[in-house]
Design a protein around this motif. Structure first.
Motif, mmCIF file in Angstrom:
data_model
loop_
_atom_site.group_PDB
_atom_site.id
_atom_site.type_symbol
_atom_site.label_atom_id
_atom_site.label_comp_id
_atom_site.label_asym_id
_atom_site.label_seq_id
_atom_site.Cartn_x
_atom_site.Cartn_y
_atom_site.Cartn_z
ATOM 1 N N GLU A 181 -7.240 -0.268 5.628
ATOM 2 C CA GLU A 181 -8.419 -0.441 4.626
ATOM 3 C C GLU A 181 -8.303 -1.754 4.058
ATOM 4 O O GLU A 181 -9.333 -2.495 3.830
ATOM 5 N N THR A 205 -9.075 7.849 6.740
ATOM 6 C CA THR A 205 -10.032 7.580 5.686
ATOM 7 C C THR A 205 -11.310 6.896 6.373
ATOM 8 O O THR A 205 -11.179 6.317 7.379
ATOM 9 N N LYS A 210 -10.841 -5.369 4.312
ATOM 10 C CA LYS A 210 -11.274 -6.133 3.022
ATOM 11 C C LYS A 210 -10.626 -7.353 3.213
ATOM 12 O O LYS A 210 -11.432 -8.449 2.811
ATOM 13 N N THR A 257 -2.908 4.133 6.646
ATOM 14 C CA THR A 257 -4.632 4.090 6.733
ATOM 15 C C THR A 257 -4.967 3.331 5.393
ATOM 16 O O THR A 257 -6.149 2.426 5.529
ATOM 17 N N GLU A 258 -4.346 3.210 4.391
ATOM 18 C CA GLU A 258 -4.547 2.140 3.352
ATOM 19 C C GLU A 258 -4.254 0.882 3.829
ATOM 20 O O GLU A 258 -5.042 -0.083 3.291
ATOM 21 N N HIS A 276 -8.964 -6.476 -5.104
ATOM 22 C CA HIS A 276 -8.279 -5.276 -4.539
ATOM 23 C C HIS A 276 -7.006 -4.942 -5.196
ATOM 24 O O HIS A 276 -6.207 -5.947 -5.482
ATOM 25 N N GLY A 322 -13.106 4.013 5.934
ATOM 26 C CA GLY A 322 -12.952 2.783 6.525
ATOM 27 C C GLY A 322 -12.072 2.682 7.987
ATOM 28 O O GLY A 322 -12.643 2.287 9.027
ATOM 29 N N SER A 323 -11.125 3.268 7.918
ATOM 30 C CA SER A 323 -10.072 3.086 9.040
ATOM 31 C C SER A 323 -10.769 4.195 10.133
ATOM 32 O O SER A 323 -10.337 3.627 11.241
ATOM 33 N N THR A 373 0.689 -0.888 -0.039
ATOM 34 C CA THR A 373 -0.015 0.006 0.018
ATOM 35 C C THR A 373 0.880 1.273 -0.080
ATOM 36 O O THR A 373 2.172 1.144 -0.126
ATOM 37 N N LEU A 401 -18.263 3.372 8.423
ATOM 38 C CA LEU A 401 -18.329 1.792 8.064
ATOM 39 C C LEU A 401 -19.230 1.229 8.931
ATOM 40 O O LEU A 401 -19.221 1.245 10.271
#
Length: 418
Positions: free
Chosen positions: A115, A141, A119, A111-112, A297, A143-144, A107, A162
């Protein structure tokens, strides 16, 4: 404040969205090792390291040479569509640190990574619920952000977040739920209340946690908490995700903080020090869990070759520093613990992730924190805050003992002046 610094700050306020907080008017020009210099040439001891990013210090020549060599080959070529060898090399190295067969997903940030972990957990288990901990920080972000709750302002105005998420108390001895045995009381709360009243455990995909809460105030859990939590989760087929974005890559004196707690997470989130200042994050997971199907993803820049070139150096060098990190961290903590001030509530941390909490009348002393940080800055030490009133110290892992103690003594003196 000089005219040059004043003008840069004025232009910053005019041209950049001011959605972040600066602690004092420091404007970096360049750095060397554990020292940084402002645009007027003043020298500072770096007790921040870009929030734990600059693991090997500023201007590390091995990183510079590795990135230059990679630049001469190619800057970028999307890993989601093609192959390149350095991505495999770094993944092999990361996997070698794990006590199980692992796979890696790259990533660009912490934060990514979170995320992606969400998933992966949902995709692998087929379950929807993810449970996190109050006072955590996992990113901003959406989701996080559902699991970030170290400060209300981080979530204000951004709902709905979320769905199918829930937050439970972290094992913090200051929390009223943490009675004589913090671990047992919280595990009983999870099993007897959350799993029986809120969500059936067979619908929970994962728990996500920081092994040490960083932004929340450098909160170190009881040594047995994660081992016993993971034992509970395994009864119901629930995954354990540990967010090691700040604590990973040697920060606590071990390669990963989970090694302190006798637990092996199913999924680990990384970033910050992994790229040494070039944006890079990663998710490491058990091979059988990292099974999202092709097309489900991806990203454009994850596993950027320049960042991976830096990461190869970092992953080679950091293991050599672990004893040094533990030793210098212990000296910093001992120096802080000798502070003579009614406002120093507690010193806590592991390795070179250290927090000194200030309290007044048994309440967070945020005004005191701001004074200590600002006056330390004026005297040439750059530290930032955490929680409501915690001085956070996380210098480069390479910091010299003499420099570390010099900076710590300045912070100590400023606490004593309150």
């Amino acid at each position: 404040m000089t005219d040059k610094i004043f003008q840069i700050i004025k232009d910053d306020q005019e041209y950049l969205m001011q959605s972040f907080r600066r602690w004092y008017p420091f404007i970096i020009d360049h750095g060397s090792g554990s020292l940084v210099y402002d645009v007027d040439g003043k020298e500072y001891i770096d007790f921040n390291a870009g929030i734990g990013v600059i693991a090997l210090g500023h201007g590390n020549t091995k990183i510079i040479d590795a990135v230059k060599a990679q630049m001469e080959k190619f800057f970028h070529y999307s890993l989601t569509d093609f192959y390149y060898e350095i991505a495999v090399d770094v993944a092999k190295k990361l996997s070698s640190f794990m006590p199980y067969s692992a796979k890696v997903f790259y990533t660009n940030s912490g934060t990514e990574s979170v995320e992606a972990a969400i998933k992966i957990a949902r995709g692998h288990t087929g379950r929807q619920w993810i449970i996190g901990f109050i006072n955590s920080f996992h990113g901003r972000t959406l989701g996080s952000l559902a699991f970030t709750s170290s400060k209300a302002i981080q979530r204000k105005s951004f709902s709905p977040l979320l769905p199918s998420t829930y937050l439970v108390p972290y094992p913090d001895k200051r929390d009223p739920l943490c009675k004589e045995d913090c671990t047992e009381s919280l595990l009983a709360f999870i099993e007897d209340w959350i799993f029986k009243k809120i969500v059936d455990p067979t619908e929970v995909a994962a728990f996500i946690a920081e092994p040490i809460q960083g932004e929340g105030g450098v909160i170190v859990p009881p040594k047995d908490f994660f081992y016993k939590l993971n034992s509970l989760l395994k009864k119901y087929g629930i995954l354990l995700i540990l967010d090691e974005v700040q604590t990973g890559i040697g920060r606590t004196g071990k390669m990963f903080a989970f090694e302190h707690f006798n637990v092996v997470p199913d999924i680990i989130c990384l970033a910050k020090a992994l790229g040494g200042g070039i944006p890079l994050g990663a998710v490491i997971g058990r091979k059988e869990i990292m099974d999202l199907p092709p097309g489900s993803h991806a990203n454009t820049f994850g596993g950027n070759p320049l960042a991976l070139a830096a990461s190869k150096v970092i992953l080679d060098e950091v293991p050599k520093l672990l004893d040094h990190v533990s030793s210098v961290g212990k000296e910093i903590m001992e120096e802080l613990e000798s502070t003579k001030s009614p406002y120093l509530y507690e010193v806590r941390g592991l390795g070179l992730l250290i927090g000194a909490e200030l309290r007044k009348d048994n309440r967070p002393f945020s005004e005191g924190l701001e004074k200590v940080l600002y006056n330390s800055f004026r005297r040439g030490v750059l530290a930032i805050g955490a929680g409501e009133s915690v001085v956070r110290i996380e210098p480069p892992l390479t910091i010299e003992e003499e420099l570390a103690i010099k900076g710590t003594k300045i912070i100590k003196e400023e606490i004593e002046k309150l």
